[in-house]
Design an enzyme around this catalytic site. Structure first.
Site, PDB file in Angstrom:
ATOM      1  N   SER A  30       5.839   2.758  -6.768  1.00  0.00           N
ATOM      2  CA  SER A  30       5.863   2.784  -5.314  1.00  0.00           C
ATOM      3  C   SER A  30       6.844   3.875  -4.836  1.00  0.00           C
ATOM      4  CB  SER A  30       6.213   1.397  -4.768  1.00  0.00           C
ATOM      5  OG  SER A  30       5.944   1.319  -3.390  1.00  0.00           O
ATOM      6  N   GLU A  61      -4.804  -1.153  -4.136  1.00  0.00           N
ATOM      7  CA  GLU A  61      -3.378  -1.190  -3.803  1.00  0.00           C
ATOM      8  C   GLU A  61      -3.106  -1.901  -2.484  1.00  0.00           C
ATOM      9  OE1 GLU A  61      -0.648   0.122  -5.355  1.00  0.00           O
ATOM     10  OE2 GLU A  61      -1.519   1.305  -6.977  1.00  0.00           O
ATOM     11  N   HIS A  70      -1.180  -3.506  -5.149  1.00  0.00           N
ATOM     12  CA  HIS A  70       0.133  -2.890  -5.304  1.00  0.00           C
ATOM     13  C   HIS A  70       1.057  -3.825  -6.078  1.00  0.00           C
ATOM     14  CE1 HIS A  70       2.814   0.345  -4.220  1.00  0.00           C
ATOM     15  NE2 HIS A  70       3.701  -0.474  -3.655  1.00  0.00           N
TER      16      HIS A  70
END
Length: 440
Positions: free
Chosen positions: A190, A306, A379
């Site tokens: 990230s 994600e 994610h």
């Protein structure tokens, strides 16, 4: 070197004492730099006395993230400290004198506003013990203290400058812990992946690392931020070194609100700023990444879904997602397109540019979540396969307790891929139900 009786190391930074933790040893919370508020970091001078590296690094000042608490078990006992420039080292307990293991430097995620290098979900015990690597987790300044600034009244990119100093510390000192200073891989997920990508083109990092693993980096939000940053600086107003910390965090929230009208970039308002040290101007980005391509091997990728992580956090979407009839449409009309704009599209661009400039790049796509029943990879789906272990993940929104054996099975193969890349710069594993690769 490691002294088996007293567990001490003697790097150039000065004598450091650590702890034995089963099949790994740890040196925790080592200061790698120091800084006055709103000023660039300076290297730490060598320790005059043995430094007791027995306490995890503090986290940078940050606001509570309610959505994270909904997804993960709350991390307890965290200490908050502005002087958070610390790193922690985990190494195999049986490192031999003169051994030189691959070094993997982890940069945590959290949109540049939350998180820390030593929170439980980033524990590297299994990665280190299985793959015989030296793992370094780095904590750095966040939010208004690390990623705002206008370059005049207050420097920008202070958190990124912290990371540069951490890599210099690793280069100088990691051999004492059994690591190879010429075989360093920077990796992160990230915002941590975004930072890893930007460290490649940061002034002063040439020769500090050989490889980069860029996981689910929101590179689609990194450009065209100048107007938003200016609006945030205006909204926050004048900041002073003696402003109380609570007031600063309130100002940070004001900056976040000022970023909201600027579309997708406003979803991660604090971040890297181009044209301010140590980064080049935005118009020079492609040239800068192309220039370093021959010197840094890259593994870069993202998950298939994600943006799906955020669906349960939006009440109307959470309600819609409960319908089995509507769920596929939500996935194809919103989750997948948004995932591609923020994460996936720039994986393809980054890989193509890197190869065209003479570099070696492998891209991957995570195609399955961390549950027994096949699901899209949202994610953070990669993290339970890599770091943290059962105590951190099982029973969270990501991994039901009953599914942990599946994570253990797939995680060992996943960690082997990451470690092999750190050793050789190559991905040799066959495609499976978890990952697909484009090796070029």
């Amino acid at each position: 070197m490691l002294d088996a009786d007293s567990l001490t190391w003697d790097p150039p930074a000065g004598r450091i004492t650590g702890v034995v933790d089963g099949d790994v040893v740890r040196a925790l919370g080592i200061p790698y730099a120091r800084a006055v508020r709103f000023q660039r970091p300076e290297p730490m001078p060598p320790f005059d006395e043995p430094y007791p590296a027995t306490t995890p690094a503090p986290v940078a000042p940050q606001v509570q993230a309610t959505f994270v608490d909904q997804l993960l078990r709350p991390a307890e006992g965290l200490v908050v400290d502005e002087h958070c420039q610390r790193l922690s080292i985990t190494a195999p307990a049986d490192v031999q004198p003169g051994e030189r293991l691959p070094v993997m430097v982890w940069i945590h995620g959290g949109s540049y506003v939350i998180g820390g290098g030593d929170v439980p979900i980033y524990d590297a015990r299994e990665l280190v013990s299985e793959q015989r690597v030296v793992f370094v987790s780095v904590t750095f300044r966040l939010g208004i203290l690390g990623f705002l600034g206008d370059g005049e009244r207050m420097p920008a990119n202070l958190g990124l400058l912290d990371l540069v100093e951490s890599l210099r510390w690793v280069r100088t000192n990691i051999a004492a812990f059994g690591g190879d200073p010429d075989l360093v891989t920077v990796f992160g997920q990230s915002a941590g992946g975004d930072a890893a990508a930007h460290l490649m083109i940061s002034e002063g990092t040439a020769g500090l690392f050989r490889r980069a693993i860029i996981q689910s980096a929101p590179l689609g939000l990194s450009r065209g931020r100048a107007r938003m940053n200016a609006a945030m600086v205006r909204a926050v107003g004048n900041l002073h070194p003696d402003t109380p910390l609570d007031d600063l965090l309130e100002r940070q929230a004001i900056g976040t609100r000022a970023a909201a009208p600027y579309g997708l970039p406003g979803g991660m308002p604090y971040g890297t700023q181009y044209g301010h040290a140590p980064l080049p101007a935005e118009r020079s980005l492609d040239e800068a990444w192309s220039a370093v391509a021959p010197d840094v091997d890259v593994l870069i990728g993202s998950g298939s879904d994600e943006a799906g992580m955020y669906v349960p956090l939006v009440p109307v979407l959470r309600t819609v997602a409960r319908s089995r009839l509507v769920r596929p449409f939500l996935r194809w009309l919103l989750v997948r397109p948004l995932s591609d704009v923020i994460y996936g599209r720039d994986v393809r661009r980054f890989t193509a540019r890197h190869r065209a400039a003479g570099g070696r790049a492998t891209s991957y796509r995570l195609i399955r979540g961390v549950t027994t029943k096949p699901t899209g990879a949202v994610h953070m789906s990669d993290l339970p396969l890599l770091l943290g272990g059962r105590a951190a993940w099982a029973g969270s929104r990501f991994v039901p307790e009953r599914d942990w054996p599946e994570v253990e099975r797939r995680g060992r193969a996943f960690r082997a891929i990451w470690a092999e890349f750190a050793r050789t710069g190559r991905v040799t594993a066959a495609d499976d139900e978890t990952l697909t690769f484009d090796r070029g």
